[in-house]
Design a protein around this motif. Structure first.
Motif, short mmCIF file in Angstrom:
data_model
loop_
_atom_site.label_atom_id
_atom_site.label_comp_id
_atom_site.label_asym_id
_atom_site.label_seq_id
_atom_site.Cartn_x
_atom_site.Cartn_y
_atom_site.Cartn_z
N ILE A 137 66.43 41.00 43.00
CA ILE A 137 65.14 41.08 43.72
C ILE A 137 65.14 40.10 44.89
CG2 ILE A 137 62.65 40.64 43.52
CD1 ILE A 137 62.82 41.68 40.66
N ILE A 142 63.35 31.91 34.99
CA ILE A 142 64.03 33.22 35.09
C ILE A 142 63.93 33.70 36.53
CG2 ILE A 142 64.05 35.59 34.23
CD1 ILE A 142 62.34 34.55 31.83
N GLU A 143 65.05 34.07 37.10
CA GLU A 143 65.01 34.62 38.46
C GLU A 143 65.99 35.77 38.58
OE1 GLU A 143 66.33 32.09 41.70
OE2 GLU A 143 67.58 30.93 40.34
N ALA A 170 58.42 25.85 57.56
CA ALA A 170 57.71 24.74 58.22
C ALA A 170 56.81 24.09 57.18
CB ALA A 170 56.88 25.27 59.38
N ILE A 195 51.55 30.29 40.70
CA ILE A 195 51.83 29.30 41.75
C ILE A 195 52.66 29.98 42.84
CG2 ILE A 195 52.99 27.10 42.29
CD1 ILE A 195 52.25 26.05 39.58
N GLY A 196 52.31 29.69 44.09
CA GLY A 196 53.03 30.31 45.21
C GLY A 196 52.37 31.60 45.62
N LEU A 197 53.15 32.52 46.16
CA LEU A 197 52.58 33.75 46.72
C LEU A 197 51.87 34.60 45.66
CD1 LEU A 197 55.56 34.68 49.08
CD2 LEU A 197 53.36 33.70 49.75
N PHE A 245 47.84 34.38 49.43
CA PHE A 245 48.48 33.97 50.69
C PHE A 245 47.51 34.27 51.82
CE2 PHE A 245 51.43 35.08 54.28
CZ PHE A 245 51.88 33.79 54.50
N VAL A 276 61.25 33.38 53.71
CA VAL A 276 60.63 32.66 54.84
C VAL A 276 59.90 31.45 54.25
CG1 VAL A 276 60.36 34.51 56.54
CG2 VAL A 276 58.71 34.32 54.68
N TRP A 309 56.35 32.65 65.63
CA TRP A 309 56.81 31.29 65.34
C TRP A 309 58.26 31.07 65.78
CZ3 TRP A 309 56.59 34.37 60.63
CH2 TRP A 309 57.79 34.48 59.93
N GLY A 352 68.18 37.34 35.64
CA GLY A 352 67.89 38.67 35.14
C GLY A 352 66.55 39.16 35.61
N LYS A 353 66.39 40.48 35.50
CA LYS A 353 65.16 41.11 35.99
C LYS A 353 64.23 41.37 34.80
CE LYS A 353 64.20 45.28 38.58
NZ LYS A 353 64.92 46.39 39.21
P1 FAD Z 1 59.34 34.39 46.45
O1 FAD Z 1 60.14 33.62 47.41
O2 FAD Z 1 59.10 35.83 46.77
O3 FAD Z 1 60.05 34.28 45.05
C1 FAD Z 1 59.75 35.16 44.00
C2 FAD Z 1 60.75 34.96 42.88
O4 FAD Z 1 60.38 35.77 41.79
C3 FAD Z 1 62.17 35.34 43.24
O5 FAD Z 1 63.08 34.44 42.67
C4 FAD Z 1 62.34 36.69 42.59
O6 FAD Z 1 63.68 36.99 42.27
C5 FAD Z 1 61.50 36.48 41.33
N1 FAD Z 1 61.04 37.72 40.71
C6 FAD Z 1 60.12 38.59 41.15
N2 FAD Z 1 60.00 39.61 40.30
C7 FAD Z 1 60.85 39.38 39.29
C8 FAD Z 1 61.20 40.07 38.11
N3 FAD Z 1 60.67 41.24 37.79
N4 FAD Z 1 62.15 39.52 37.30
C9 FAD Z 1 62.74 38.33 37.59
N5 FAD Z 1 62.44 37.64 38.70
C10 FAD Z 1 61.51 38.16 39.54
N6 FAD Z 1 54.90 28.62 53.82
C11 FAD Z 1 54.98 27.41 54.40
O7 FAD Z 1 54.64 26.41 53.78
N7 FAD Z 1 55.45 27.28 55.68
C12 FAD Z 1 55.78 28.36 56.43
O8 FAD Z 1 56.22 28.20 57.57
C13 FAD Z 1 55.63 29.64 55.87
N8 FAD Z 1 55.91 30.76 56.58
C14 FAD Z 1 55.72 31.98 56.01
C15 FAD Z 1 55.89 33.15 56.78
C16 FAD Z 1 55.63 34.39 56.21
C17 FAD Z 1 55.76 35.62 57.03
C18 FAD Z 1 55.26 34.49 54.84
C19 FAD Z 1 55.03 35.83 54.21
C20 FAD Z 1 55.12 33.35 54.09
C21 FAD Z 1 55.32 32.10 54.66
N9 FAD Z 1 55.12 30.94 53.92
C22 FAD Z 1 55.20 29.72 54.52
C23 FAD Z 1 54.86 31.02 52.50
C24 FAD Z 1 56.18 30.72 51.76
O9 FAD Z 1 57.17 31.61 52.17
C25 FAD Z 1 55.98 30.85 50.26
O10 FAD Z 1 54.85 30.12 49.87
C26 FAD Z 1 57.17 30.31 49.53
O11 FAD Z 1 58.34 30.88 50.00
C27 FAD Z 1 57.03 30.57 48.06
O12 FAD Z 1 57.32 31.89 47.73
P2 FAD Z 1 57.37 32.26 46.19
O13 FAD Z 1 58.36 31.39 45.55
O14 FAD Z 1 55.98 32.28 45.70
O15 FAD Z 1 57.86 33.77 46.22
#
Ligand code: FAD
Length: 502
Positions: free
Chosen positions: A51, A46-47, A59, A334-336, A340, A56, A273, A186-187
């Motif tokens: 939002i 679900i995405e 790299a 998993i992920g952020l 972080f 970013v 960067w 959807g949210k």
């Molecule tokens: P996001 O990209 O934020 O995705 C979150 C998802 O959840 C989105 O699809 C959103 O729509 C969904 N979502 C949230 N809430 C809801 C809701 N209520 N309903 C439905 N959907 C929802 N990593 C590296 O390996 N190399 C780099 O160079 C690097 N540079 C970075 C620089 C910065 C400044 C930052 C902050 C991070 C960096 N990272 C880097 C980390 C990298 O960006 C993340 O690890 C990666 O993008 C994964 O993000 P994510 O998928 O966890 O979160």
């Protein structure tokens, strides 16, 4: 928690996996799980377009290759789809001191030796005036300095990629959907829980649609919708060691040839960067809001980019922190959403990939067992603590006197595990990699030397070499490196040819 604390009556078989969030983490999780267990599971992602994603994270480090091998990704197709370039390392500019630079490259420096690492022989050579820079003995480093690249036989060049993060997520989506992942747009506005054990039962979208699951993978980014809100798993704050808590990101036109290096340019309160892609350049300033105002940071960033801005610069707030339990109940973050630290060594995408692989290795045989959860969390914690130490090293060991930020980083007390590594290297030149640790000896050595730690001594086996033998040994490695590098094409020309643009 003990294995028996998940009462067997409250256990449910895991057949329905719901991935919440579709950024890099969500789609990497979807692609990995679908490839390995897609035939047995019902997988939904679900995405919310409204939002969006953090936008970013461009790299990477060489471990991504393992994930791509698992997914059977064709490199040329992947590079064309994500406008990727090759990356041979990171150029650290002004980190040790203003105007003093070094490279942390992905390659091996020198040769392996079972008793003592190459650094001991190099150290002996320096002492006798027979050795050049440590980097002279590393193919990847020398190639990156000369902006050259080519694939070499027998994986002769260790490399990673710079990639466009939003294109990467879309690319992974195209791989995942035919393998059975069902995407729902959807949210999510709320969740429901099982009364007996507090596990998440379903998530409910704004449209009213309810999606039930047995295992939820929280990839909602900094929001941590399920792991934070539903499971109440707190973040452990590491800002006493990592001061940076803001970034401003902007994409610009590509006006110069793409380098096979991420540039990391230190400034008075953090770093900036520059990540070259085929179609544009990713730029960002990372800084400590305690030491630098947003408008100063913004001006600084915009005065140090090349080419026209393609988007309005975006401020991203973060906190260097990590959850102790990234798997809790039936929610795996998993992920952020799991934590972080900061982007300096491009470790986040690697951690996503490791989490996906680890989840596959500990995937419930039928229902979720607490023993699996504990093992998963133990491995995650050990991995992240070593990465944390490696990142702190870059800040702590510096000779900069131009700002309070660098002085405070130098004067802070650091984790005992890192202090031990620094002491050991400073006294003896030795580095030992801990099992399952991401960064190998050569990474630690390059950064410790680069930040200004010169060992006081070396292994006695290096003393057994006479001057002539040592000269021949070091000279042989350097000539081999130089001979290969001079024959490599420019990185820009190679990418254009490889990706069909020349
Ligand atoms: P996001 O990209 O934020 O995705 C979150 C998802 O959840 C989105 O699809 C959103 O729509 C969904 N979502 C949230 N809430 C809801 C809701 N209520 N309903 C439905 N959907 C929802 N990593 C590296 O390996 N190399 C780099 O160079 C690097 N540079 C970075 C620089 C910065 C400044 C930052 C902050 C991070 C960096 N990272 C880097 C980390 C990298 O960006 C993340 O690890 C990666 O993008 C994964 O993000 P994510 O998928 O966890 O979160």
């Amino acid at each position: 928690m003990n294995p028996d604390t998940r009462d067997s009556k409250q256990r449910r078989p895991v057949r329905r996996v719901v991935i919440v969030g579709g950024g890099t983490a969500g789609w990497m999780a979807a692609a990995g799980i679908a490839k390995v267990l897609g035939k047995r599971l019902d997988i939904k992602l679900i995405e919310s377009d409204e939002i969006g994603t953090v936008g970013v994270g461009e790299a990477t480090i060489p471990t991504l290759m393992n994930f791509h091998n698992l997914l059977e990704i064709n490199e040329q197709e992947f590079m064309a789809e994500t406008q990727a370039t090759f990356k041979l390392g990171i150029s650290f500019e002004g980190w040790r001191n203003v105007k003093e630079d070094y490279i942390h490259s992905f390659g091996v420096t020198g040769t392996d030796h079972w008793t003592a690492g190459f650094q001991h022989f190099w150290h002996k050579g320096v002492e006798r005036g027979l050795a050049g820079d440590y980097g002279d003995y590393c193919l990847e480093l020398k190639a990156s300095l000369e902006h050259r690249f080519a694939h070499l036989p027998d994986n002769g060049m260790n490399y990673a990629y710079h990639l466009d993060a939003s294109r990467y997520a879309k690319y992974l989506r195209r791989l995942s959907e035919p393998r059975g992942v069902q995407r729902i747009e959807g949210k999510i506005v709320r969740y429901t829980k099982h009364e007996d054990n507090g596990d998440v039962r379903s998530v409910v979208l704004e449209s009213g649609q309810e999606v039930e699951g047995d295992l939820f993978i929280d990839c909602t980014g900094f929001r941590g919708l399920l792991i934070g809100d539903a499971m109440q798993e707190p973040m452990e704050d590491w800002s006493q060691w990592l001061f940076c808590d803001r970034a401003i990101a902007v994409q610009t036109e590509a006006v110069a040839d793409a380098l096979p290096l991420t540039r990391s340019m230190a400034h008075q309160a953090g770093w900036q960067w520059r990540i070259p892609l085929q179609h544009r350049v990713g730029n960002g300033i990372v800084y400590s809001s305690r030491h630098l105002d947003e408008d100063v940071a913004m001006k600084q960033l915009m005065s140090n980019v090349e080419g026209k801005a393609l988007i309005t610069p975006r401020v991203i707030k973060f906190k260097p922190c990590q959850r102790k339990h990234t798997w809790k109940g039936n929610v795996v973050a998993i992920g952020l959403s799991s934590g972080f630290l900061e982007p300096i060594e491009s470790t986040s995408i690697h951690l996503i990939q490791r989490s996906v692989v680890r989840l596959m290795q500990t995937f419930p045989t039928d229902s979720i067992s607490q023993a699996d959860i504990d093992e998963y969390n133990k491995q995650c914690n050990s991995e992240i603590e070593h990465i944390r130490d490696f990142i702190i090293l870059h800040y702590h060991v510096n000779n900069r006197t131009d700002s309070q930020f660098w002085i405070a980083a130098r004067e802070m007390s650091i984790p005992a595990s890192l202090q031990h590594r620094i002491n050991l290297f400073r006294e003896t030149g030795r580095v030992f990699r801990v099992p399952n640790e991401l960064f190998a000896e050569n990474s630690w050595i390059q950064v410790m030397l680069g930040q200004g730690i010169m060992p006081r001594s070396h292994h006695q086996s290096a003393d057994l070499m006479g001057d002539e033998e040592l000269k021949h040994f070091l000279g042989g490695i350097k000539s081999r490196v130089d001979r290969i590098v001079v024959q490599l094409p420019s990185h820009q020309a190679y990418v254009e040819r490889y990706c069909g643009r020349a």
